[in-house]
Scaffold this motif. Structure first.
Motif, PDB file in Angstrom:
ATOM      1  N   UNK A  12      -5.374   3.924 -11.251  1.00  0.00           N
ATOM      2  CA  UNK A  12      -6.118   4.746 -10.292  1.00  0.00           C
ATOM      3  C   UNK A  12      -5.454   6.107 -10.142  1.00  0.00           C
ATOM      4  N   UNK A  13      -4.148   6.109  -9.971  1.00  0.00           N
ATOM      5  CA  UNK A  13      -3.427   7.367  -9.802  1.00  0.00           C
ATOM      6  C   UNK A  13      -3.556   8.247 -11.046  1.00  0.00           C
ATOM      7  N   UNK A  14      -3.408   7.652 -12.206  1.00  0.00           N
ATOM      8  CA  UNK A  14      -3.437   8.437 -13.444  1.00  0.00           C
ATOM      9  C   UNK A  14      -4.829   8.916 -13.841  1.00  0.00           C
ATOM     10  N   UNK A  15      -5.843   8.057 -13.643  1.00  0.00           N
ATOM     11  CA  UNK A  15      -7.186   8.401 -14.133  1.00  0.00           C
ATOM     12  C   UNK A  15      -8.094   9.011 -13.082  1.00  0.00           C
ATOM     13  N   UNK A  29       2.636   9.221  -4.886  1.00  0.00           N
ATOM     14  CA  UNK A  29       3.519   8.069  -4.700  1.00  0.00           C
ATOM     15  C   UNK A  29       2.958   7.108  -3.665  1.00  0.00           C
ATOM     16  N   UNK A  30       2.391   7.640  -2.569  1.00  0.00           N
ATOM     17  CA  UNK A  30       1.826   6.792  -1.523  1.00  0.00           C
ATOM     18  C   UNK A  30       0.653   5.977  -2.059  1.00  0.00           C
ATOM     19  N   UNK A  31      -0.214   6.607  -2.847  1.00  0.00           N
ATOM     20  CA  UNK A  31      -1.360   5.898  -3.409  1.00  0.00           C
ATOM     21  C   UNK A  31      -0.921   4.838  -4.415  1.00  0.00           C
ATOM     22  N   UNK A  46     -11.402  -7.499  -6.312  1.00  0.00           N
ATOM     23  CA  UNK A  46     -11.378  -7.222  -7.750  1.00  0.00           C
ATOM     24  C   UNK A  46     -11.865  -5.814  -8.080  1.00  0.00           C
ATOM     25  N   UNK A  47     -12.581  -5.170  -7.149  1.00  0.00           N
ATOM     26  CA  UNK A  47     -13.075  -3.806  -7.397  1.00  0.00           C
ATOM     27  C   UNK A  47     -12.432  -2.805  -6.441  1.00  0.00           C
ATOM     28  N   UNK A  48     -11.297  -3.175  -5.883  1.00  0.00           N
ATOM     29  CA  UNK A  48     -10.643  -2.334  -4.875  1.00  0.00           C
ATOM     30  C   UNK A  48     -10.263  -0.959  -5.403  1.00  0.00           C
ATOM     31  N   UNK A  49     -10.083  -0.835  -6.718  1.00  0.00           N
ATOM     32  CA  UNK A  49      -9.594   0.425  -7.272  1.00  0.00           C
ATOM     33  C   UNK A  49     -10.648   1.226  -8.023  1.00  0.00           C
ATOM     34  N   UNK A  50     -11.912   0.879  -7.821  1.00  0.00           N
ATOM     35  CA  UNK A  50     -12.972   1.684  -8.442  1.00  0.00           C
ATOM     36  C   UNK A  50     -13.060   3.036  -7.742  1.00  0.00           C
ATOM     37  N   UNK A  51     -13.601   4.018  -8.442  1.00  0.00           N
ATOM     38  CA  UNK A  51     -13.665   5.374  -7.889  1.00  0.00           C
ATOM     39  C   UNK A  51     -14.948   5.588  -7.092  1.00  0.00           C
ATOM     40  N   UNK A  52     -15.074   4.829  -6.017  1.00  0.00           N
ATOM     41  CA  UNK A  52     -16.211   4.983  -5.117  1.00  0.00           C
ATOM     42  C   UNK A  52     -15.828   4.474  -3.735  1.00  0.00           C
ATOM     43  N   UNK A  62     -13.887   2.334   2.944  1.00  0.00           N
ATOM     44  CA  UNK A  62     -12.682   2.972   2.434  1.00  0.00           C
ATOM     45  C   UNK A  62     -13.167   4.142   1.599  1.00  0.00           C
ATOM     46  N   UNK A  63     -12.707   5.315   1.916  1.00  0.00           N
ATOM     47  CA  UNK A  63     -13.141   6.513   1.219  1.00  0.00           C
ATOM     48  C   UNK A  63     -12.728   6.463  -0.256  1.00  0.00           C
ATOM     49  N   UNK A  64     -13.545   7.055  -1.103  1.00  0.00           N
ATOM     50  CA  UNK A  64     -13.226   7.156  -2.519  1.00  0.00           C
ATOM     51  C   UNK A  64     -11.804   7.698  -2.679  1.00  0.00           C
ATOM     52  N   UNK A  65     -10.963   7.049  -3.492  1.00  0.00           N
ATOM     53  CA  UNK A  65      -9.552   7.458  -3.594  1.00  0.00           C
ATOM     54  C   UNK A  65      -9.343   8.939  -3.882  1.00  0.00           C
ATOM     55  N   UNK A  66     -10.103   9.492  -4.818  1.00  0.00           N
ATOM     56  CA  UNK A  66      -9.926  10.895  -5.167  1.00  0.00           C
ATOM     57  C   UNK A  66     -10.202  11.807  -3.983  1.00  0.00           C
ATOM     58  N   UNK A  67     -11.259  11.509  -3.233  1.00  0.00           N
ATOM     59  CA  UNK A  67     -11.613  12.337  -2.085  1.00  0.00           C
ATOM     60  C   UNK A  67     -10.517  12.268  -1.022  1.00  0.00           C
ATOM     61  N   UNK A  68     -10.083  11.059  -0.688  1.00  0.00           N
ATOM     62  CA  UNK A  68      -9.030  10.912   0.317  1.00  0.00           C
ATOM     63  C   UNK A  68      -7.740  11.586  -0.138  1.00  0.00           C
ATOM     64  N   UNK A  69      -7.364  11.402  -1.389  1.00  0.00           N
ATOM     65  CA  UNK A  69      -6.121  11.992  -1.888  1.00  0.00           C
ATOM     66  C   UNK A  69      -6.161  13.516  -1.825  1.00  0.00           C
ATOM     67  N   UNK A  70      -7.278  14.100  -2.211  1.00  0.00           N
ATOM     68  CA  UNK A  70      -7.387  15.560  -2.156  1.00  0.00           C
ATOM     69  C   UNK A  70      -7.372  16.061  -0.721  1.00  0.00           C
ATOM     70  N   UNK A  71      -7.987  15.309   0.173  1.00  0.00           N
ATOM     71  CA  UNK A  71      -7.967  15.688   1.589  1.00  0.00           C
ATOM     72  C   UNK A  71      -6.541  15.693   2.129  1.00  0.00           C
ATOM     73  N   UNK A  72      -5.789  14.653   1.810  1.00  0.00           N
ATOM     74  CA  UNK A  72      -4.413  14.579   2.306  1.00  0.00           C
ATOM     75  C   UNK A  72      -3.546  15.667   1.679  1.00  0.00           C
ATOM     76  N   UNK A  73      -3.772  15.958   0.418  1.00  0.00           N
ATOM     77  CA  UNK A  73      -3.021  17.031  -0.233  1.00  0.00           C
ATOM     78  C   UNK A  73      -3.278  18.373   0.446  1.00  0.00           C
ATOM     79  N   UNK A  74      -4.532  18.602   0.816  1.00  0.00           N
ATOM     80  CA  UNK A  74      -4.915  19.883   1.424  1.00  0.00           C
ATOM     81  C   UNK A  74      -4.209  20.117   2.754  1.00  0.00           C
TER      82      UNK A  74
END
Length: 224
Positions: A12-15, A29-31, A46-52, A62-74
């Motif tokens: 998830x972190x890499x892709x 690191x947190x993710x 089993x689908x906990x790490x899908x991008x949705x 649970x917010x899409x990982x990419x969206x949440x990660x970018x929000x926290x980075x901002x």
């Protein structure tokens, strides 16, 4: 089928994160550390790490990982800061944030989620996070002011008490939908609000399709 959740987190972190402008070492690191599968219903593990976005009940996601990660980075979390997560659902975003700040208050209006969240925080070693019950649009004044406020779903507008509870130089971030939006997953704009000398300014950072947070729906508009 057995799922290697540790490998799923790395994937998830890499892709999903690194390939979508997430470069903040602490966020990555947190993710990679927090077990996302522990925050979803058994049938969804089993689908906990899908991008949705993943439904977890009571109209929460649970917010899409990419969206949440970018929000926290901002919002650039700092180790000495206190954060409020509004509409914390099962506590995933709050747990991720707990790795980056001094303390996290996870606000939920669904009391049935609060007890489970606190138990999960303990299991995940998030001793600096606590779940509390209350009306989402009223925030949690008891522990204000907050350096960071993160809304756990899309909103039509930000309620005044949340801005009031934002500390000087504090940052609030949310997916803000147009007030004319008609569907729960209409396109929204990730918007960061900052308070300086008591005044709040805002800027749109990127677009996201995020489910509406119950209680923050668009107001009815009457036309004649």
């Amino acid at each position: 089928m057995m799922v290697n959740f540790q490998q799923a987190r790395v994937n998830m972190v890499n892709s999903q994160l690194r390939t979508n402008k997430v470069t903040h070492a602490g966020v990555l690191d947190a993710f990679e550390t927090v077990a996302r599968e522990e925050f979803v219903p058994e049938a969804s593990k089993s689908v906990a790490y899908v991008d949705e976005d993943l439904a977890v009940g009571h109209g929460r996601y649970l917010m899409e990982p990419m969206v949440l990660a970018r929000m926290l980075q901002i919002i650039e979390p700092q180790a000495h800061e206190t954060a409020l997560v509004v509409g914390a659902a099962t506590g995933y975003a709050a747990t991720v944030l707990s790795k980056l700040v001094n303390a996290v208050i996870a606000l939920e209006s669904e009391e049935s989620l609060v007890a489970g969240m606190n138990e999960t925080f303990s299991q995940q070693g998030a001793e600096n996070a606590v779940a509390v019950a209350g009306a989402l649009n009223e925030g949690y004044a008891k522990q204000a002011a907050y350096d960071l406020i993160v809304l756990g779903g899309a909103v039509a507008e930000i309620s005044a008490p949340l801005f009031d509870q934002l500390a000087e130089k504090g940052r609030l971030i949310a997916v803000v939908q147009d007030n004319k939006a008609r569907n729960k997953q209409d396109l929204g704009h990730v918007t960061v609000f900052e308070k300086h000398v008591g005044q709040v300014s805002s800027r749109i950072v990127f677009d996201a399709n995020t489910p509406l947070l119950p209680g923050f729906e668009p107001k009815a508009v009457f036309s004649f």
